[in-house]
Every structure is written in structure tokens, then in C-alpha cells.
Scaffold this motif. Structure first.
Motif, PDB file in Angstrom:
ATOM      1  N   TRP A  45      57.349  73.628  49.385  1.00  0.00           N
ATOM      2  CA  TRP A  45      58.382  72.937  49.394  1.00  0.00           C
ATOM      3  C   TRP A  45      59.130  72.675  47.557  1.00  0.00           C
ATOM      4  O   TRP A  45      60.288  72.521  47.377  1.00  0.00           O
ATOM      5  CB  TRP A  45      57.629  71.729  48.248  1.00  0.00           C
ATOM      6  CG  TRP A  45      57.201  70.460  49.553  1.00  0.00           C
ATOM      7  CD1 TRP A  45      55.715  70.757  50.046  1.00  0.00           C
ATOM      8  CD2 TRP A  45      58.008  69.996  50.555  1.00  0.00           C
ATOM      9  NE1 TRP A  45      55.951  69.796  51.070  1.00  0.00           N
ATOM     10  CE2 TRP A  45      57.346  69.186  51.277  1.00  0.00           C
ATOM     11  CE3 TRP A  45      59.068  69.384  50.954  1.00  0.00           C
ATOM     12  CZ2 TRP A  45      57.247  68.058  52.545  1.00  0.00           C
ATOM     13  CZ3 TRP A  45      59.786  69.067  51.370  1.00  0.00           C
ATOM     14  CH2 TRP A  45      59.036  68.527  52.500  1.00  0.00           C
ATOM     15  N   ARG A  82      62.526  74.776  48.252  1.00  0.00           N
ATOM     16  CA  ARG A  82      62.963  74.513  48.910  1.00  0.00           C
ATOM     17  C   ARG A  82      63.859  73.905  47.875  1.00  0.00           C
ATOM     18  O   ARG A  82      65.408  73.598  48.160  1.00  0.00           O
ATOM     19  CB  ARG A  82      62.506  72.991  49.910  1.00  0.00           C
ATOM     20  CG  ARG A  82      63.308  72.707  50.822  1.00  0.00           C
ATOM     21  CD  ARG A  82      62.782  71.111  51.728  1.00  0.00           C
ATOM     22  NE  ARG A  82      63.453  70.209  52.490  1.00  0.00           N
ATOM     23  CZ  ARG A  82      63.822  71.400  53.295  1.00  0.00           C
ATOM     24  NH1 ARG A  82      63.413  72.430  54.004  1.00  0.00           N
ATOM     25  NH2 ARG A  82      64.333  70.149  53.868  1.00  0.00           N
ATOM     26  N   TRP A  83      63.524  72.978  46.894  1.00  0.00           N
ATOM     27  CA  TRP A  83      64.076  72.438  46.462  1.00  0.00           C
ATOM     28  C   TRP A  83      64.994  73.288  44.729  1.00  0.00           C
ATOM     29  O   TRP A  83      65.648  73.369  44.167  1.00  0.00           O
ATOM     30  CB  TRP A  83      63.286  71.441  45.112  1.00  0.00           C
ATOM     31  CG  TRP A  83      62.482  70.741  46.487  1.00  0.00           C
ATOM     32  CD1 TRP A  83      63.001  69.995  48.032  1.00  0.00           C
ATOM     33  CD2 TRP A  83      61.519  69.325  45.856  1.00  0.00           C
ATOM     34  NE1 TRP A  83      62.478  69.002  48.427  1.00  0.00           N
ATOM     35  CE2 TRP A  83      61.475  69.071  47.490  1.00  0.00           C
ATOM     36  CE3 TRP A  83      59.904  69.378  45.114  1.00  0.00           C
ATOM     37  CZ2 TRP A  83      60.268  67.569  47.464  1.00  0.00           C
ATOM     38  CZ3 TRP A  83      59.379  68.998  45.785  1.00  0.00           C
ATOM     39  CH2 TRP A  83      59.220  67.835  46.756  1.00  0.00           C
ATOM     40  N   GLU A  90      63.690  63.775  51.157  1.00  0.00           N
ATOM     41  CA  GLU A  90      63.288  64.434  52.783  1.00  0.00           C
ATOM     42  C   GLU A  90      62.646  63.751  53.372  1.00  0.00           C
ATOM     43  O   GLU A  90      62.895  62.220  52.929  1.00  0.00           O
ATOM     44  CB  GLU A  90      61.955  65.223  51.411  1.00  0.00           C
ATOM     45  CG  GLU A  90      62.028  66.290  51.050  1.00  0.00           C
ATOM     46  CD  GLU A  90      63.354  67.456  51.653  1.00  0.00           C
ATOM     47  OE1 GLU A  90      63.168  67.817  52.306  1.00  0.00           O
ATOM     48  OE2 GLU A  90      63.356  68.213  50.578  1.00  0.00           O
ATOM     49  N   ARG A 118      54.076  67.263  47.265  1.00  0.00           N
ATOM     50  CA  ARG A 118      55.318  67.573  46.469  1.00  0.00           C
ATOM     51  C   ARG A 118      55.016  67.116  45.390  1.00  0.00           C
ATOM     52  O   ARG A 118      56.062  67.633  44.588  1.00  0.00           O
ATOM     53  CB  ARG A 118      55.428  65.895  47.545  1.00  0.00           C
ATOM     54  CG  ARG A 118      55.693  66.736  49.218  1.00  0.00           C
ATOM     55  CD  ARG A 118      56.557  65.372  49.897  1.00  0.00           C
ATOM     56  NE  ARG A 118      56.636  65.929  51.394  1.00  0.00           N
ATOM     57  CZ  ARG A 118      57.543  64.719  52.243  1.00  0.00           C
ATOM     58  NH1 ARG A 118      58.486  64.188  51.148  1.00  0.00           N
ATOM     59  NH2 ARG A 118      57.710  65.031  52.950  1.00  0.00           N
TER      60      ARG A 118
END
Length: 501
Positions: free
Chosen positions: A345, A348-349, A412, A426
Motif C-alpha cells: 500500500w 502504491r500511494w 481504492e 492500509r
């Protein structure tokens, strides 16, 4: 009980009715139902017997049967006003609060001096989140019946919800006094005491929560049944203990902060029973414990296993005296998120971005907890700034929220409601989490993430009314709704602080 039972021959209905009322106050619902049915069989159409059956039936969750009995009491009966109060309580148990409100208003037009009607109206208005009106209804109850323990307890509860904890303490103490220690009054008082920081007294009073639930499902916590003796706080060396989770997953996460202190007592075995959604996260976070998923009834292997002690997780603060030195034993981060999920996560961010990742959750997923939610657009405006990557941790976004968030927030796929471990990952992947009082807040702060929690004026007492910090979560900072019910100031202060401070 002995006196009423011995009077059955002379007053077969009244004696059984009084006995059933006593049994209800003791939380012995099955025995109360037995007396009620016996009275009803003697005179199936007698208003007293019908009132008794209705009163007992809705508490046994037999709402339809309760309404059938109560509706057979004629309007000209002296017991009709009380029957209408019980009928409203039955409708509440059946999640028909609007109907209960309309019926009570009609009944009060004819019988405005009946305390039971005002008390039930207070309960209905609390359910409808019409708190100021609920306060008036409880005060009307007390005006007509000054020693109404339930009226005073209701007043304490609504004052706490309105952000007036000192008044809640005063009303709660009076409720306990006039009711001679009624568990409902003690549990409401416990919450008020915790809110004002009187923790030693508050956790002691909180011990009444299971008895309170047996009397009124809106108050307290449902108990679990184990044959193992309850732990009294004695030394655990060479002893085994079962700790079972109580309340919501958020409650279980919060109380789990005390498990490291419990482990320091070196029990020979520590068994932790928890919500199945928390099992994976708790097993990773507390490797010294045997973590078992909760079933109802308890798994026979667990229920029949020999253990020296058992304790509800909400009882640990009282038995460990965790409040000493302002909960100094609680670690900054006691939950361990799955590192692989967290990294995925995070990558990805943060990929291609140099800013801080800020996770957002602005609305409580339970529609009945709407008072905990904050307006999304003002929050988004306050947090949008160069160098910040905003990520949604919100489950169940509406189309309007998605349109508002477009190009400003990373959206998401919804977190799976049953995959708490992924939600924790997350949250742990963020630099900061800005959230309302929901599971997101507890998971983020439990993982030691910089967590900014927006709280309504009547938030859970354990946060500590009006305080900027909470000892339960050293990494959290609290921002409170204004006394006028507005969120503007709290949102602005939070927005300015998320980059530090």
C-alpha cells in the motif's frame, strides 16, 4: 421474593406481578417470564396480567407478543398509561422508534403527569438522536418522580452525550444513590466518571456493565458464559488465564492495549478469545498468546479447557490498576500490521510522490452513529495542500463523495468489512491518519501511527471529554466538535496540524 411468593394464594396476579418485577430488576428474565405466564393463566384478560406479560416479553425480544398483550389493555383502565410506556419500549426493541414517538405524544396529551410516559419518551428521543428534547423528557420524569433512578440515569446519559460530563456525574451519582446501586445507573455513572478523568472510580463502577445489559440492552455489555472463575486481579505467576473480548471490534482493539501489561505478570498460559475479524492481527501482535476466534456459544474445546482464571477485556483496567501513573504502561504501538501488505500500500500511494501520505475516514460506517461523522468537503478543503497525498480509508463512499473527492483523493476498492488485517495495513502505510471515532481510528493509533481523531461532543467516555490527548493511544491527537455542534474549528485546527504538532 419470599414475601411475594407466599402471598400468591391471596393475590394470585398481583403477587406474581410484583415478584416478576423484582426478578426483572435482578436480571433473571427466565424466572420473571415464568411468574408472568402463571399470572396470565389465572386471568388472561386482567390488565395487570397483560401489562406484566408485555413488560417481560419485549425484554425477552418477543416484541410482537408484547404488543399483542399491551394492546388488549383498554384505554379506560388505570394501567393504560403505563401500558403505553411499555408499548413504546417494545417498539424501540423492535427498531420502530418513530412509531413509538408518535404513540407517546398521543398518550401524553391525555396523561401528561405519568412519569413512565416521560421516561419512555426520553429513551425514544435518545434513539432518534434528538438529545435536547430527550433531556427535557428526562427532566419532566424527575419533576414528577424526583427519586426516579432510571430518569436520573437517563439525564446523566444525555448530559454526557451533549458534552456536559460534570453534570452527567452529578446526575449519575444521584441515580446510584436513589436506586441503591442499580446496575444501569452505575454503568452510566462509570462512563461519566471516565470522561472527567476519575478513572479509579470509573473502572470500579464499570464492573456493573453486564448486569446493566441484562436489565436494559441499550446500556452495558453482553456477558460471555464460562465455567472458569473470574480473575480478581491476583498474581498470575504459574496461573493460566482466558481474556475474552467484549463490545465492538473497536472496543476490543482499545482494551488490547493492556495485554502487554498482563503478559508482564508471566501467566503460564494466556488465551485470548476475540472477534474472528481480529484473530490474524491479534495473533501477530501478541505472539505469546493463544488467539481463538469467538463463537457463540463458546467453542467446547475452549469452554471445557482447564484454565485458572477468565476475565473480560474491559475488566483489565480495573484489575491491573492501569490508571496508575496515567496509564504509563501502554506502549505507543502495540498492534503489528502485516509488513508485506503495508509495504504494498505504501509503495502504491507514495510512488513518484515526495509528500506525506494522509489517510482519511470521515464517516462512521454505522448509519445509527451519524453523529460521529464530519462533513466531507470542509475536511477535504482543510487537508488539501501541496506535499500531501490524500488517500481514502473510508468504506462505502457515496457517489456524491466520490465526485467531491475526484482528482483530490486516492480512492481504492472498499476495504473488506471482514478483513480487518488489511485495513490495519492500509492505516499503517500512512504517515498520518485523520479519522472520526471508528475502527480506523483505533487500528491506526494502535499501530502507533500519527492519528488525528475528530470527536463529537458526546464521544465515548474513554477518549476523555475535551482532552487533546488520550493515554490509551500515545500517538493520537484529539479534535473536538464545538459546543454549538459545529465542526469548523476542529477541522481547521486539524488541517493545520497534520504536518506536525
Amino acid at each position: 421474593m419470599e414475601a411475594y411468593d407466599s402471598a400468591v394464594d391471596g393475590a394470585p396476579i398481583t403477587a406474581r406481578a410484583r415478584a416478576a418485577d423484582v426478578l426483572l430488576e435482578l436480571g433473571r428474565l427466565d424466572a420473571a417470564l415464568e411468574r408472568a405466564e402463571a399470572a396470565w393463566r389465572v386471568a388472561p384478560e386482567a390488565p395487570e396480567a397483560l401489562l406484566l406479560m408485555g413488560r417481560v416479553a419485549w425484554r425477552a425480544r418477543a416484541v410482537r407478543e408484547a404488543l399483542t398483550c399491551l394492546d388488549r389493555i383498554p384505554e379506560e383502565s388505570p394501567l393504560w398509561p403505563e401500558a403505553q410506556a411499555e408499548r413504546a419500549e417494545a417498539l424501540l426493541a423492535g427498531r420502530r422508534a418513530d412509531e413509538a414517538y408518535d404513540d407517546l405524544r398521543r398518550a401524553l396529551k391525555q396523561h401528561s403527569d405519568t412519569p413512565a410516559l416521560w421516561l419512555s419518551l426520553g429513551h425514544v428521543l435518545m434513539t432518534l438522536e434528538r438529545l435536547e428534547e430527550a433531556e427535557d423528557a428526562y427532566r419532566q420524569t424527575i419533576e414528577r418522580l424526583p427519586n426516579s433512578g432510571r430518569g436520573l440515569a437517563g439525564l446523566a446519559d444525555v448530559c454526557l452525550r451533549l458534552g456536559r460530563p460534570d453534570e452527567a456525574v452529578a446526575a449519575g451519582e444521584r441515580a446510584v444513590e436513589v436506586s441503591h446501586g442499580d446496575p444501569v445507573a452505575r454503568t452510566v455513572l462509570a462512563n461519566a466518571l471516565l470522561a472527567v478523568g476519575r478513572h479509579e472510580e470509573g473502572w470500579a463502577a464499570y464492573e456493573a456493565r453486564f448486569d446493566a445489559y441484562a436489565l436494559d440492552h441499550r446500556v452495558g455489555v453482553k456477558a460471555r458464559s464460562f465455567e472458569t472463575p473470574g480473575w480478581n486481579g491476583s498474581a498470575l505467576a504459574d496461573s493460566s488465564i482466558l481474556v475474552w473480548g467484549e463490545g465492538t471490534p473497536s472496543d476490543e482493539v482499545s482494551f488490547a492495549a493492556l495485554l502487554p501489561a498482563l503478559r508482564e505478570q508471566n501467566p503460564s498460559a494466556l488465551v485470548l478469545e476475540c472477534d474472528p475479524r481480529l484473530q490474524v492481527l491479534f495473533q501477530r501482535s501478541f505472539p505469546e498468546a493463544e488467539v481463538v476466534a469467538r463463537t457463540t456459544p463458546p467453542d467446547p474445546e475452549l469452554a471445557d479447557r482447564f484454565l485458572n482464571w477468565q476475565c473480560a477485556s474491559g475488566g483489565l483496567a480495573h484489575r491491573l490498576q492501569a490508571y496508575r501513573k496515567d496509564y504509563a504502561g501502554i506502549p505507543r504501538g502495540y498492534l503489528l500490521a502485516d509488513e508485506g501488505k503495508r509495504e504494498r500500500w505504501r509503495n502504491r500511494w507514495a510512488e513518484g510522490a515526495s509528500g506525506r501520505v494522509i489517510g482519511l475516514a470521515w464517516r462512521h460506517p454505522d448509519a445509527e452513529a451519524d453523529r460521529r461523522s464530519v462533513p466531507f468537503r470542509p475536511l477535504l478543503d482543510a487537508l488539501s495542500a501541496s506535499g500531501r497525498v490524500l488517500v481514502s480509508l473510508q468504506r462505502g463512499m457515496s457517489d456524491e463523495e466520490r465526485a467531491t473527492a475526484a482528482d483530490r483523493v486516492r480512492i481504492e476498492p472498499d476495504p473488506d468489512a471482514n478483513d480487518v488485517d488489511d485495513l490495519a495495513a492500509r492505516a499503517a502505510a500512512c504517515d498520518v491518519v485523520v479519522t472520526v471515532d471508528s475502527l480506523v481510528a483505533h487500528l491506526a493509533a494502535g499501530c502507533g501511527v500519527d492519528t488525528r481523531v475528530l470527536l463529537d461532543a458526546g464521544a465515548d467516555a474513554r477518549w476523555g471529554a475535551g482532552r487533546a490527548k488520550t493515554p490509551w493511544y500515545p500517538s493520537a491527537r484529539l479534535y473536538w466538535q464545538g459546543v454549538d455542534g459545529g465542526w469548523t474549528s476542529a477541522i481547521k485546527r486539524c488541517g493545520r496540524a497534520v504536518d506536525g504538532g
